[in-house]
Scaffold this active site. Sequence first.
Site, short mmCIF file in Angstrom:
data_model
loop_
_atom_site.label_atom_id
_atom_site.label_comp_id
_atom_site.label_asym_id
_atom_site.label_seq_id
_atom_site.Cartn_x
_atom_site.Cartn_y
_atom_site.Cartn_z
N ASP A 11 -63.89 29.45 35.23
CA ASP A 11 -62.99 30.62 35.13
C ASP A 11 -63.57 31.53 34.02
O ASP A 11 -62.93 31.78 33.02
CB ASP A 11 -61.53 30.23 34.85
CG ASP A 11 -61.34 29.47 33.55
OD1 ASP A 11 -62.27 28.78 33.10
OD2 ASP A 11 -60.23 29.57 32.96
N ASP A 16 -67.07 29.41 29.31
CA ASP A 16 -67.64 29.17 30.64
C ASP A 16 -69.02 29.83 30.73
O ASP A 16 -69.95 29.27 31.32
CB ASP A 16 -66.76 29.80 31.72
CG ASP A 16 -65.32 29.35 31.66
OD1 ASP A 16 -64.90 28.55 32.51
OD2 ASP A 16 -64.59 29.81 30.75
N VAL A 140 -64.47 23.38 34.85
CA VAL A 140 -64.16 23.81 33.48
C VAL A 140 -63.12 24.93 33.43
O VAL A 140 -63.02 25.66 32.45
CB VAL A 140 -65.46 24.20 32.71
CG1 VAL A 140 -66.39 23.02 32.58
CG2 VAL A 140 -66.16 25.38 33.37
N HIS A 257 -65.81 24.84 24.36
CA HIS A 257 -65.39 23.69 25.18
C HIS A 257 -66.28 23.42 26.41
O HIS A 257 -66.81 22.32 26.58
CB HIS A 257 -63.97 23.92 25.70
CG HIS A 257 -62.99 24.33 24.66
ND1 HIS A 257 -62.38 23.44 23.81
CD2 HIS A 257 -62.49 25.56 24.32
CE1 HIS A 257 -61.54 24.08 23.02
NE2 HIS A 257 -61.60 25.36 23.30
N ASP A 258 -66.37 24.44 27.27
CA ASP A 258 -66.98 24.20 28.59
C ASP A 258 -68.46 23.85 28.47
O ASP A 258 -68.99 23.08 29.27
CB ASP A 258 -66.81 25.44 29.47
CG ASP A 258 -65.34 25.77 29.71
OD1 ASP A 258 -64.49 24.91 29.41
OD2 ASP A 258 -65.07 26.88 30.20
C1 BDR Z 1 -60.33 25.62 28.24
O1 BDR Z 1 -59.43 26.68 28.56
C2 BDR Z 1 -60.14 27.88 28.72
O2 BDR Z 1 -59.58 28.85 27.89
C3 BDR Z 1 -61.56 27.63 28.30
O3 BDR Z 1 -62.48 28.35 29.09
C4 BDR Z 1 -61.72 26.14 28.46
O4 BDR Z 1 -62.13 25.82 29.77
C5 BDR Z 1 -60.06 25.15 26.83
O5 BDR Z 1 -58.75 24.71 26.69
CA CA Z 2 -62.98 27.55 31.23
#
Ligand code: BDR
Ligand code: CA
Length: 337
Positions: A11, A16, A140, A257-258
């Site tokens: 997303d 990402d 993700v 994160h991703d």
């Molecule tokens: C996740 O939520 C989205 O905002 C980020 O892209 C990540 O995949 C983190 O909580």
């Molecule tokens: Ca994401």
Amino acid sequence: MKRRKVILDVDTGSDDAVAIMLAARSEELEILGITVTWGNRPVENCTENTLRVLKLLGKEKEIPVYKGCPQPMVRYLTRQRNAALKTDGISIQKDGKEYSVHPALLNLPPSEMEPQKTHACAYLVETLLNAEEKITLIAVGPYTNVGMALRMEPGIKEHIEEIVLMGGAVNMGNITPCAEANFYHDPEAAKIILDSGIPCRIVGLNATHSAELNLDDARILREQGTAECQFVAELIETRIEALKQMGTGNGYSDAIHDALAVASVIDPAVIEKEVRCRCDVDINGGAADGELITDKRLGYEADDRVKTRVALKGSKEKFFALLLERLGEKKNGSHVR
Ligand code: BDR
Ligand code: CA
């Protein structure tokens, strides 16, 4: 080298974008396609952002992009579940300026490409059913596309090597006190995946926040001189500043994160601690809606019938080194901006 066949479900989204860049510059992975879901922004924006990132990489004609679901499977049908959510948690307006963790459109030239005509869920079903070898899904964003594909054709299970999910958290939350955004946004889809019996690895907030990147890392990335590193530096700085303005960040570091989820597929050593345990997700619409439930009672670590693993700690050093190695200066200078 035997390359692992993967489909990314994204997303896009700032982190990402880093995940896509890392995957696309890593020989270990063969990206068959990218499916796009709603989440950080409407699916149209996330799709355009994905195409922009591929254009930056010079791979917009090589990696097909499929637009997917515009909203979760069912949660918006139960309006009271969303009433408690006071903020989208990604943007703030101050003195006429917007600060956003995920800009509506990434700061890259517009794409000249369109997504493929096939819907993301149809692509997932078709590709998986016809796959000669098993495929790994790296999801993700909210899991709507993957959950829908499993509902459409449960037989795809046999063709999935593993699903790597960025999402969830053990005793942590970001979008609510106890839920992480990807799980919270489509908990029913998450449940379909967790209940499917497909091997799953969950790279959640515990791991991603233990491997945060910071403003000094962004500076080092900028010094690399490649378009990818410069853009990653910009994304890190944008995220840190937005969270600071929203009063939820420390002004110095943040989780990407991703990209850690993708890194863990390229090099499992970026995850320093992982446990095997039965997992579930709360879908009851109360205070714990979307919370990842990890059954940590004795015995599961040894029980190989349990197919879900949860990452608890990442290695910042290994993660950052991988990013630098894959996105840094190429010998032929081919992607220097
Ligand atoms: C996740 O939520 C989205 O905002 C980020 O892209 C990540 O995949 C983190 O909580
Ligand atoms: Ca994401």
